[in-house]
Design an enzyme around this catalytic site. Structure first.
Site, PDB file in Angstrom:
ATOM      1  N   GLY A  20      70.451  59.451  13.604  1.00 57.53           N
ATOM      2  CA  GLY A  20      70.714  58.433  14.613  1.00 57.53           C
ATOM      3  C   GLY A  20      71.585  57.326  14.048  1.00 57.53           C
ATOM      4  CD  GLN A  61      72.621  52.051  11.687  1.00 56.71           C
ATOM      5  OE1 GLN A  61      72.398  52.731  12.679  1.00 56.71           O
ATOM      6  NE2 GLN A  61      72.241  52.418  10.475  1.00 56.71           N
ATOM      7  CB  CYS A  64      67.720  52.962   7.792  1.00 53.99           C
ATOM      8  SG  CYS A  64      68.922  52.033   8.747  1.00 53.99           S
ATOM      9  CG  LEU A  65      72.652  57.008   8.255  1.00 51.81           C
ATOM     10  CD1 LEU A  65      73.700  57.414   9.284  1.00 51.81           C
ATOM     11  CD2 LEU A  65      72.703  57.940   7.049  1.00 51.81           C
ATOM     12  CG  HIS A 106      65.153  53.428  13.040  1.00 56.95           C
ATOM     13  ND1 HIS A 106      64.595  53.488  11.778  1.00 56.95           N
ATOM     14  CD2 HIS A 106      66.474  53.162  12.844  1.00 56.95           C
ATOM     15  CE1 HIS A 106      65.542  53.261  10.871  1.00 56.95           C
ATOM     16  NE2 HIS A 106      66.690  53.063  11.488  1.00 56.95           N
ATOM     17  CD  GLU A 107      69.148  54.721  15.305  1.00 58.48           C
ATOM     18  OE1 GLU A 107      69.949  53.805  15.064  1.00 58.48           O
ATOM     19  OE2 GLU A 107      68.768  55.522  14.434  1.00 58.48           O
ATOM     20  CG  HIS A 139      69.781  49.677  13.572  1.00 56.36           C
ATOM     21  ND1 HIS A 139      69.933  49.033  12.370  1.00 56.36           N
ATOM     22  CD2 HIS A 139      69.370  50.940  13.269  1.00 56.36           C
ATOM     23  CE1 HIS A 139      69.626  49.861  11.379  1.00 56.36           C
ATOM     24  NE2 HIS A 139      69.274  51.032  11.895  1.00 56.36           N
TER      25      HIS A 139
HETATM   26 NI    NI Z   1      68.684  52.747  10.870  1.00 54.08          NI
END
Ligand code: NI
Length: 169
Positions: free
Chosen positions: A47, A52, A94-95, A136-137, A140
């Site tokens: 995701g 991000q 998480c990226l 989670h997204e 962000h």
């Molecule tokens: Ni993330």
């Protein structure tokens, strides 16, 4: 042709920006979601939120399939926690926080609404990974990160490590 975008890494302050609601469903929105999917696949993520990649609008892409061939796009996603729910823990990554995995407790019973790239509205009660991942997204999009769920001590340790690692690049 899709373009690979640069993923912001914690503690970059831009990750704390609250994203704006999308009102224009045009070609540039499609282009950005294509580029975000490309970037997410390239980084082996499941995701990615627009925040991000330093685009502060309410756009999320995801692919939870094993074969990585079921791209999903969520415009203006939002959720409500149902009255009847439990908190379930799941190990997330998480990226934007490379090398950090942690168990995060989230409500298991939510109602999710979003729009697609044409502006059409959708509503479901997601389960399992989809429920966890979209929460989670959406965090962000609110400028919130996984590290906000852990102790200040742990957060500081991650911050120091990533500052050091990403200064060298
Ligand atoms: Ni993330």
């Amino acid at each position: 042709m899709s373009k690979k975008l640069k993923i912001l890494v914690f503690p970059d302050p831009k990750l704390r920006t609250v994203a704006k609601k999308i009102t224009k469903f045009d070609k540039s929105l499609e282009k950005l979601s294509d580029n975000m999917l490309h970037t997410m696949y390239d980084a082996n993520g499941i995701g990615l939120a627009a925040t991000q990649v330093d685009e502060h609008i309410r756009l999320v892409v995801m692919d939870l399939s094993e074969d990585r061939n079921e791209p999903m796009v969520f415009v203006n996603p939002e959720y409500k926690v149902q009255k009847e729910h439990k908190l379930v823990e799941f190990e997330e990554g998480c990226l934007s926080i490379p090398g950090f995995n942690h168990n995060i407790a989230r409500p298991d019973n939510i109602e999710l609404k979003w729009q697609d790239l044409k502006g059409k509205e959708h509503e479901i009660k997601p389960e399992g990974m989809l429920s966890i991942c979209i929460q989670h997204e959406i965090d962000h999009l609110e400028g919130k990160l996984m590290v906000d769920y852990v102790s200040a001590l742990k957060r500081d340790r991650v911050r120091k490590r990533l500052l050091k690692e990403f200064k060298r690049k």
